[in-house]
Design an enzyme around this catalytic site. Structure first.
Site, short mmCIF file in Angstrom:
data_model
loop_
_atom_site.label_atom_id
_atom_site.label_comp_id
_atom_site.label_asym_id
_atom_site.label_seq_id
_atom_site.Cartn_x
_atom_site.Cartn_y
_atom_site.Cartn_z
N SER A 93 37.01 -12.39 83.36
CA SER A 93 36.61 -13.23 82.23
C SER A 93 37.02 -14.65 82.58
CB SER A 93 37.23 -12.77 80.92
OG SER A 93 38.36 -11.98 81.15
N HIS A 128 28.70 -5.20 76.64
CA HIS A 128 29.24 -5.55 77.95
C HIS A 128 28.13 -5.57 78.97
CE1 HIS A 128 33.81 -5.44 78.61
NE2 HIS A 128 33.54 -5.98 77.45
N HIS A 166 37.17 -1.49 83.21
CA HIS A 166 38.60 -1.52 82.89
C HIS A 166 39.10 -0.12 82.55
CE1 HIS A 166 37.62 -5.83 81.99
NE2 HIS A 166 38.78 -6.02 82.58
N TYR A 214 41.43 0.36 80.38
CA TYR A 214 41.70 0.39 78.93
C TYR A 214 40.45 0.72 78.11
CZ TYR A 214 39.93 -4.47 78.69
OH TYR A 214 39.17 -5.59 78.79
N GLU A 215 39.29 0.63 78.76
CA GLU A 215 38.06 0.97 78.05
C GLU A 215 37.85 2.48 78.01
OE1 GLU A 215 35.23 -2.88 78.95
OE2 GLU A 215 35.76 -1.53 80.57
N ALA A 220 41.64 -12.87 84.13
CA ALA A 220 42.35 -13.69 83.15
C ALA A 220 43.73 -13.05 82.99
CB ALA A 220 41.61 -13.67 81.82
N MET A 278 45.39 -6.93 82.69
CA MET A 278 44.99 -5.52 82.51
C MET A 278 43.94 -5.08 83.53
SD MET A 278 44.56 -5.66 78.38
CE MET A 278 45.67 -6.65 77.37
N SER A 279 43.94 -5.68 84.70
CA SER A 279 42.93 -5.30 85.71
C SER A 279 43.51 -5.51 87.12
CB SER A 279 41.68 -6.16 85.53
OG SER A 279 41.94 -7.51 85.84
N ASN A 282 46.69 -17.90 78.62
CA ASN A 282 47.64 -17.99 77.49
C ASN A 282 49.04 -17.75 78.02
OD1 ASN A 282 46.44 -15.12 77.81
ND2 ASN A 282 48.38 -14.76 76.79
N HIS A 318 43.28 -13.26 70.79
CA HIS A 318 42.28 -12.99 71.84
C HIS A 318 41.23 -14.10 71.92
CE1 HIS A 318 39.93 -10.82 74.74
NE2 HIS A 318 38.86 -10.85 73.96
N1 HPA Z 1 48.42 -9.95 78.74
C1 HPA Z 1 47.61 -9.06 79.35
N2 HPA Z 1 46.38 -9.35 79.75
C2 HPA Z 1 45.94 -10.60 79.53
C3 HPA Z 1 46.71 -11.57 78.88
C4 HPA Z 1 48.03 -11.23 78.48
O1 HPA Z 1 48.79 -12.03 77.91
N3 HPA Z 1 45.96 -12.70 78.82
C5 HPA Z 1 44.77 -12.41 79.40
N4 HPA Z 1 44.75 -11.14 79.83
#
Ligand code: HPA
Length: 274
Positions: free
Chosen positions: A31, A62, A84, A86-87, A114, A212-213, A236, A248
Site C-alpha cells: 500500500s 481488492h 495477506h 490476516y485476510e 507500509a 503485517m506482510s 505512522n 487506519h
Molecule cells: N503496525 C502494523 N502494520 C502496519 C502499521 C502498524 O503500525 N502501519 C502500517 N502497517
C-alpha cells in the site's frame, strides 16, 4: 508436494504465453506504492482470477493483478494486490506468487510495504531500507514437506536482503535526493494493530518498523535463491509512541502522500539494478 510443483508449472506455462519476454525484476507493490504501476509502459495486465493455479482473493474491493512491462529500461513484473495472512489466506497462498516468479525465471525481487515506525527517530512519510527482519511471530511458509526443486530444507537467512543491492539503493536515494533510513522490519500477524506493550517489546528485540506482510514472501524468495530488496514506507508511528490511537485512515493518507517519492526511488533503483 508434487501437486504444488505441477500447479506451479501450470501457472508458469500460462504466464509465459501471456508475456512477450521474461521480466528481470518482480516488484510487490505494498500500500502506498500503487502508483508505480502508472510509470510502467507497454503494459500487459493479467488479473489474478484468470491465472490458472493462482490463489483467489476473497476480499471484496481488492484489486489483484500482475502488470508486466517496461520501467526505466528494465522489464518488470509488478504485483498489485498481495495475499495477506490476516485476510485468512494460508501461507501457501501468501507465497505462491513468489514461487511463480522464480519458476518463470525472475531472479530479483523488490518487496515493499507500509509499516509502523518503532524507532522513535523515524517519522511518518520516511522510507526505510530493510536490512533484516524479525519473523518470530510469523508462521513459517516453508513448514511441511520440502520440495527439493524449490530449495533446501533449512535455507540460510543470514543475507536475506542482498547487500550489494542495499548499497545500490542507498546510492540511488542519495542521487535522487531522497532520504532513505535503514532498519529492521518486524512481522506481526495483524489485522489488529499491535498494543503499546507489544511495540515496546518489539523495540527491545531490535525492530525499527512493524508490519503485517513481507516476511513470509522474503523467506520463500530466499528459499529459492532470489536476490531481494525490501523497502518500507513508514505510514505512522507504531502504537503507544504518540499519545493517540492509530487510525487506519491516517495510515492510508500518509501512504498516498509519499507515493510519488516512493515510486521515484523504486524506479530509480530498478533502472540501476543489474
Ligand atoms: N503496525 C502494523 N502494520 C502496519 C502499521 C502498524 O503500525 N502501519 C502500517 N502497517
Amino acid at each position: 508436494m508434487q501437486e504444488l510443483v505441477k500447479r506451479l508449472e501450470n501457472t508458469v506455462e500460462f504466464l509465459k504465453e501471456k508475456l512477450n519476454q521474461i521480466p528481470e525484476i518482480a516488484i510487490i507493490l505494498g500500500s502506498g506504492l500503487g502508483s508505480l504501476a502508472d510509470l510502467i509502459t507497454d503494459k500487459v495486465e493479467i488479473p489474478y482470477e484468470i491465472i490458472p493455479g493462482f490463489p483467489v482473493t476473497t476480499v471484496a474491493g481488492h484489486e489483484g493483478k500482475l502488470i508486466a512491462g517496461n520501467l526505466r529500461g528494465k522489464r518488470v513484473l509488478a504485483m498489485k494486490g498481495r495475499f495477506h495472512y490476516y485476510e485468512g489466506n494460508e501461507m501457501d497462498s501468501v507465497v505462491y506468487p513468489i514461487r511463480v516468479f522464480k519458476k518463470l525465471g525472475i531472479e530479483k525481487i523488490i518487496v515493499t510495504n507500509a509499516a509502523g515506525g518503532v524507532n522513535k527517530e523515524f517519522k511518518p512519510g520516511d522510507l526505510m531500507l530493510i536490512t533484516d527482519h524479525i519473523g518470530l511471530f510469523c508462521e513459517n511458509p516453508l513448514r511441511g514437506e520440502n520440495p527439493d526443486e524449490l530449495g533446501p530444507r533449512f535455507p540460510d537467512m543470514t543475507m536475506a536482503y542482498d547487500r550489494e543491492v542495499q548499497k545500490l539503493a542507498l546510492n540511488c536515494a542519495e542521487k535522487a535526493g531522497i532520504e532513505l533510513k535503514t532498519g529492521i522490519y518486524c512481522y506481526c500477524k495483524g489485522p489488529s494493530y499491535e498494543s503499546p506493550a507489544e511495540i515496546r517489546a518489539i523495540r527491545v528485540l531490535g525492530a525499527d518498523a512493524v508490519g503485517m506482510s513481507t516476511v513470509p514472501e522474503v523467506i520463500a524468495a530466499r528459499h529459492m535463491g532470489m536476490k531481494i530488496l525490501g523497502i518500507s514506507c513508514i505510514t505512522n508511528m507504531a502504537a503507544g509512541i504518540l499519545d493517540q490511537p492509530l487510525d487506519h485512515k491516517e495510515v492510508m493518507e500518509t501512504g498516498k502522500m509519499v507515493e510519488r517519492k516512493f515510486s521515484g526511488l523504486v524506479s530509480e533503483i530498478v533502472s540501476c539494478w543489474g
